[in-house]
Design a protein around this motif. Structure first.
Motif, PDB file in Angstrom:
ATOM      1  N   ASP A 320       0.845  -1.192   0.000  1.00  0.00           N
ATOM      2  CA  ASP A 320       0.000   0.000   0.000  1.00  0.00           C
ATOM      3  C   ASP A 320       0.881   1.241   0.000  1.00  0.00           C
ATOM      4  OD1 ASP A 320      -2.385  -1.383  -0.027  1.00  0.00           O
ATOM      5  OD2 ASP A 320      -2.539  -1.466   2.151  1.00  0.00           O
ATOM      6  N   THR A 321       1.444   1.513  -1.148  1.00  0.00           N
ATOM      7  CA  THR A 321       2.345   2.650  -1.292  1.00  0.00           C
ATOM      8  C   THR A 321       2.323   3.102  -2.737  1.00  0.00           C
ATOM      9  OG1 THR A 321       4.651   3.386  -1.065  1.00  0.00           O
ATOM     10  CG2 THR A 321       4.307   1.133  -1.757  1.00  0.00           C
ATOM     11  N   PRO A 322       2.576   4.388  -3.017  1.00  0.00           N
ATOM     12  CA  PRO A 322       2.726   4.789  -4.415  1.00  0.00           C
ATOM     13  C   PRO A 322       3.774   3.920  -5.099  1.00  0.00           C
ATOM     14  CG  PRO A 322       2.622   6.717  -3.012  1.00  0.00           C
ATOM     15  CD  PRO A 322       2.704   5.533  -2.095  1.00  0.00           C
ATOM     16  N   TYR A 323       3.542   3.610  -6.342  1.00  0.00           N
ATOM     17  CA  TYR A 323       4.385   2.641  -7.040  1.00  0.00           C
ATOM     18  C   TYR A 323       5.836   3.105  -7.063  1.00  0.00           C
ATOM     19  CZ  TYR A 323       5.008  -1.343 -10.110  1.00  0.00           C
ATOM     20  OH  TYR A 323       5.377  -2.550 -10.618  1.00  0.00           O
ATOM     21  N   PRO A 324       6.765   2.290  -6.525  1.00  0.00           N
ATOM     22  CA  PRO A 324       8.175   2.700  -6.520  1.00  0.00           C
ATOM     23  C   PRO A 324       8.808   2.500  -7.889  1.00  0.00           C
ATOM     24  CG  PRO A 324       7.970   0.511  -5.605  1.00  0.00           C
ATOM     25  CD  PRO A 324       6.564   0.973  -5.922  1.00  0.00           C
ATOM     26  N   HIS A 325       9.790   3.286  -8.180  1.00  0.00           N
ATOM     27  CA  HIS A 325      10.487   3.179  -9.457  1.00  0.00           C
ATOM     28  C   HIS A 325      11.700   2.272  -9.311  1.00  0.00           C
ATOM     29  CE1 HIS A 325      12.090   5.450 -13.259  1.00  0.00           C
ATOM     30  NE2 HIS A 325      12.167   4.153 -13.377  1.00  0.00           N
ATOM     31  N   SER A 326      12.677   2.714  -8.540  1.00  0.00           N
ATOM     32  CA  SER A 326      13.910   1.938  -8.404  1.00  0.00           C
ATOM     33  C   SER A 326      13.702   0.644  -7.620  1.00  0.00           C
ATOM     34  CB  SER A 326      14.995   2.786  -7.723  1.00  0.00           C
ATOM     35  OG  SER A 326      14.568   3.202  -6.440  1.00  0.00           O
ATOM     36  N   LEU A 327      12.647   0.584  -6.805  1.00  0.00           N
ATOM     37  CA  LEU A 327      12.380  -0.603  -5.983  1.00  0.00           C
ATOM     38  C   LEU A 327      11.243  -1.441  -6.562  1.00  0.00           C
ATOM     39  CD1 LEU A 327      12.669   0.983  -2.428  1.00  0.00           C
ATOM     40  CD2 LEU A 327      14.408  -0.312  -3.674  1.00  0.00           C
ATOM     41  N   GLU A 328      11.060  -1.361  -7.867  1.00  0.00           N
ATOM     42  CA  GLU A 328       9.938  -2.044  -8.501  1.00  0.00           C
ATOM     43  C   GLU A 328       9.914  -3.534  -8.172  1.00  0.00           C
ATOM     44  OE1 GLU A 328       7.946  -1.601 -12.770  1.00  0.00           O
ATOM     45  OE2 GLU A 328       9.880  -2.588 -12.892  1.00  0.00           O
ATOM     46  N   TRP A 329      11.055  -4.199  -8.236  1.00  0.00           N
ATOM     47  CA  TRP A 329      11.062  -5.647  -8.042  1.00  0.00           C
ATOM     48  C   TRP A 329      10.779  -6.027  -6.589  1.00  0.00           C
ATOM     49  CZ3 TRP A 329      11.005  -6.090 -12.980  1.00  0.00           C
ATOM     50  CH2 TRP A 329      10.906  -7.365 -13.552  1.00  0.00           C
ATOM     51  N   ALA A 330      11.038  -5.124  -5.660  1.00  0.00           N
ATOM     52  CA  ALA A 330      10.682  -5.378  -4.268  1.00  0.00           C
ATOM     53  C   ALA A 330       9.179  -5.215  -4.047  1.00  0.00           C
ATOM     54  CB  ALA A 330      11.446  -4.426  -3.346  1.00  0.00           C
ATOM     55  N   PHE A 331       8.546  -4.396  -4.878  1.00  0.00           N
ATOM     56  CA  PHE A 331       7.103  -4.173  -4.765  1.00  0.00           C
ATOM     57  C   PHE A 331       6.321  -5.402  -5.217  1.00  0.00           C
ATOM     58  CE2 PHE A 331       3.047  -2.808  -6.580  1.00  0.00           C
ATOM     59  CZ  PHE A 331       2.543  -1.976  -5.594  1.00  0.00           C
ATOM     60  N   PHE A 332       6.822  -6.089  -6.235  1.00  0.00           N
ATOM     61  CA  PHE A 332       6.122  -7.260  -6.742  1.00  0.00           C
ATOM     62  C   PHE A 332       6.025  -8.364  -5.693  1.00  0.00           C
ATOM     63  CE2 PHE A 332       8.134  -6.158 -11.048  1.00  0.00           C
ATOM     64  CZ  PHE A 332       7.027  -5.445 -11.447  1.00  0.00           C
ATOM     65  N   PRO A 333       4.918  -9.102  -5.671  1.00  0.00           N
ATOM     66  CA  PRO A 333       4.927 -10.367  -4.940  1.00  0.00           C
ATOM     67  C   PRO A 333       5.895 -11.324  -5.630  1.00  0.00           C
ATOM     68  CG  PRO A 333       2.685  -9.630  -5.385  1.00  0.00           C
ATOM     69  CD  PRO A 333       3.598  -8.786  -6.225  1.00  0.00           C
ATOM     70  N   GLY A 334       6.999 -11.623  -4.973  1.00  0.00           N
ATOM     71  CA  GLY A 334       8.024 -12.456  -5.577  1.00  0.00           C
ATOM     72  C   GLY A 334       8.137 -13.805  -4.918  1.00  0.00           C
ATOM     73  N   PRO A 335       9.109 -14.598  -5.345  1.00  0.00           N
ATOM     74  CA  PRO A 335       9.264 -15.963  -4.831  1.00  0.00           C
ATOM     75  C   PRO A 335       9.429 -16.032  -3.315  1.00  0.00           C
ATOM     76  CG  PRO A 335      10.561 -15.663  -6.809  1.00  0.00           C
ATOM     77  CD  PRO A 335      10.049 -14.308  -6.452  1.00  0.00           C
ATOM     78  N   VAL A 336      10.105 -15.062  -2.712  1.00  0.00           N
ATOM     79  CA  VAL A 336      10.340 -15.124  -1.268  1.00  0.00           C
ATOM     80  C   VAL A 336       9.033 -14.948  -0.507  1.00  0.00           C
ATOM     81  CG1 VAL A 336      11.475 -14.030   0.694  1.00  0.00           C
ATOM     82  CG2 VAL A 336      12.736 -14.355  -1.448  1.00  0.00           C
ATOM     83  N   ARG A 337       8.309 -13.871  -0.803  1.00  0.00           N
ATOM     84  CA  ARG A 337       7.063 -13.615  -0.073  1.00  0.00           C
ATOM     85  C   ARG A 337       6.006 -14.685  -0.359  1.00  0.00           C
ATOM     86  NH1 ARG A 337       4.086  -8.662  -0.579  1.00  0.00           N
ATOM     87  NH2 ARG A 337       5.096  -7.976  -2.499  1.00  0.00           N
ATOM     88  N   ILE A 338       5.909 -15.123  -1.604  1.00  0.00           N
ATOM     89  CA  ILE A 338       4.939 -16.171  -1.932  1.00  0.00           C
ATOM     90  C   ILE A 338       5.319 -17.480  -1.253  1.00  0.00           C
ATOM     91  CG2 ILE A 338       3.984 -17.576  -3.809  1.00  0.00           C
ATOM     92  CD1 ILE A 338       4.291 -15.101  -5.613  1.00  0.00           C
ATOM     93  N   GLY A 339       6.611 -17.790  -1.265  1.00  0.00           N
ATOM     94  CA  GLY A 339       7.070 -19.016  -0.600  1.00  0.00           C
ATOM     95  C   GLY A 339       6.785 -18.996   0.889  1.00  0.00           C
ATOM     96  N   GLU A 340       7.004 -17.860   1.539  1.00  0.00           N
ATOM     97  CA  GLU A 340       6.714 -17.746   2.976  1.00  0.00           C
ATOM     98  C   GLU A 340       5.228 -17.924   3.250  1.00  0.00           C
ATOM     99  OE1 GLU A 340      10.357 -14.660   4.183  1.00  0.00           O
ATOM    100  OE2 GLU A 340       8.318 -13.927   3.878  1.00  0.00           O
ATOM    101  N   ALA A 341       4.380 -17.375   2.388  1.00  0.00           N
ATOM    102  CA  ALA A 341       2.929 -17.515   2.575  1.00  0.00           C
ATOM    103  C   ALA A 341       2.503 -18.967   2.392  1.00  0.00           C
ATOM    104  CB  ALA A 341       2.191 -16.613   1.586  1.00  0.00           C
ATOM    105  N   ILE A 342       3.098 -19.666   1.441  1.00  0.00           N
ATOM    106  CA  ILE A 342       2.779 -21.073   1.244  1.00  0.00           C
ATOM    107  C   ILE A 342       3.183 -21.876   2.480  1.00  0.00           C
ATOM    108  CG2 ILE A 342       3.399 -23.143  -0.069  1.00  0.00           C
ATOM    109  CD1 ILE A 342       3.546 -21.388  -2.565  1.00  0.00           C
ATOM    110  N   ASP A 343       4.387 -21.618   2.984  1.00  0.00           N
ATOM    111  CA  ASP A 343       4.848 -22.331   4.189  1.00  0.00           C
ATOM    112  C   ASP A 343       3.908 -22.071   5.360  1.00  0.00           C
ATOM    113  OD1 ASP A 343       7.001 -23.335   2.806  1.00  0.00           O
ATOM    114  OD2 ASP A 343       8.398 -21.790   3.498  1.00  0.00           O
ATOM    115  N   LYS A 344       3.475 -20.846   5.520  1.00  0.00           N
ATOM    116  CA  LYS A 344       2.604 -20.489   6.639  1.00  0.00           C
ATOM    117  C   LYS A 344       1.270 -21.218   6.539  1.00  0.00           C
ATOM    118  CE  LYS A 344       0.155 -16.590   8.767  1.00  0.00           C
ATOM    119  NZ  LYS A 344      -0.147 -15.154   8.674  1.00  0.00           N
TER     120      LYS A 344
END
Length: 348
Positions: A320-344
């Motif tokens: 919930d933040t204005p879309y970042p430019h340089s941090l775009e890939w951190a904004f995406f739901p990526g393998p780390v966050r998705i993997g943690e949610a699956i484990d949980k």
């Protein structure tokens, strides 16, 4: 679910999503003289992503033409064309630019059939690239699908593969209601696993790049199983379908990964059947979390599957933040966050 079959289209080619969209537009322009393609730079230049390349040369400037830089004008004219009997396919160059046309979409296109008691319709398909992946920052990377899913009278479609992009776009153009057709530009040229430092897999090597020649439809409102499994259900659409599939494959998770394809109308029966089978549900989308479409999905799953759920419904989304430019890939739901949610969710 059974995979849709093409009718009278035996020959197949391997296409990327841009090529599949271009193919669908060309087929409909050739098939129906009422189809019109319009937008900024869609004519001579062929679109900023080349989705309309060659169409003006083939079909002429009265069928494929450039417009002024006026999104409200583009969509407003399309509403009038639809009421007159044409089937306009306006392109909004980036989804971020669609907001000046909201009044025309919400107050006119979405309500025209009801307001006129069926005397007039707005059979228009608004195409637009959406989502991140090109470091476009706050003005070229937004995912506003939840806004349109909220509006009664609009249909919202998001393909995840070239095969689906062509079949869904043809169905959208032939539909008598206004359709918002969002194209995830991050996978225009190939699916992506979610890691910025890993190369994009070309569509030419992907199983879903096989696109039949000729005319075929994929019905709006029909989801597809990407993979099947008993451990949990994962709901996604657009780019996130490929990220989720990659994470499950890496982790060895056997999940029902469901590509929704169409947010409105939604294939709630497929979702419900899967969640009742697995007992667990994870929702993944790129858009911001608060009031994102994942919230609606979570409510639907809870309402329909409450007594079958073995764990709370989980969401992995953009922040919930204005879309970042340089941090775009951190904004995406990526393998780390998705993997943690699956484990949980699997541990509960």
């Amino acid at each position: 679910m059974q995979k849709e079959t093409a009718v009278d289209a035996p020959a197949e080619r391997r296409l990327n999503m841009i090529e599949a969209i271009n193919d669908a537009l060309g087929i409909m322009l050739d098939r129906d003289p009422d189809v019109i393609v319009m937008g900024e730079d869609v004519g001579y230049f062929g679109g900023v992503f080349r989705a309309t390349a060659g169409l003006q040369e083939k079909f002429g400037k009265t069928r494929v033409f450039d417009t002024p830089i006026s999104e409200c004008g583009i969509i407003g004219v399309a509403v009038g064309m639809g009421a007159y009997g044409l089937r306009p396919v306006p392109e909004i160059q980036f989804a971020d630019y669609i907001y000046p046309g909201l009044d025309q979409l919400i107050s006119e296109a979405a309500r025209l059939r009801y307001r006129s008691a069926g005397e007039f319709i707005a059979p228009m398909t608004v195409r637009s690239p959406f989502g991140g992946g090109i470091f476009g920052g706050q003005t070229h990377s937004q995912s506003p699908e939840a806004i349109f899913a909220h509006v009664s009278g609009l249909k919202t479609v998001i393909p995840a593969t070239p095969y689906d992009a062509k079949g869904l776009l043809i169905s959208a153009i032939e539909d008598n209601d206004p359709v918002i057709f969002f194209e995830p530009k991050r996978i225009y040229n190939g699916p992506f696993s979610g890691y910025y430092d890993k190369p994009v897999e070309p569509w030419k090597k992907h199983k879903d790049s096989i696109v039949p020649e000729g005319h075929y439809r994929i019905p709006l409102g029909k989801a597809r199983y990407v993979t099947e499994g008993d451990q949990l259900t994962i709901l996604a659409y657009g780019t996130m379908v490929h990220v989720v599939e990659s994470v499950c494959r890496t982790k060895g998770v056997e999940a029902d990964v469901i590509d929704l394809r169409t947010l409105v109308p939604i294939d709630i029966e497929t979702v419900e059947n899967s969640v009742k089978k697995t007992g667990k549900c994870l929702i993944v989308h790129e858009a911001t979390r608060t009031a994102g479409f994942g919230a609606e999905l979570s409510a639907l799953v809870t309402e329909r599957c409450f007594y079958h759920l073995e764990a709370p419904v989980e969401r992995v989304t953009g922040f919930d933040t204005p879309y970042p430019h340089s941090l775009e890939w951190a904004f995406f739901p990526g393998p780390v966050r998705i993997g943690e949610a699956i484990d949980k969710i699997l541990s509960e």
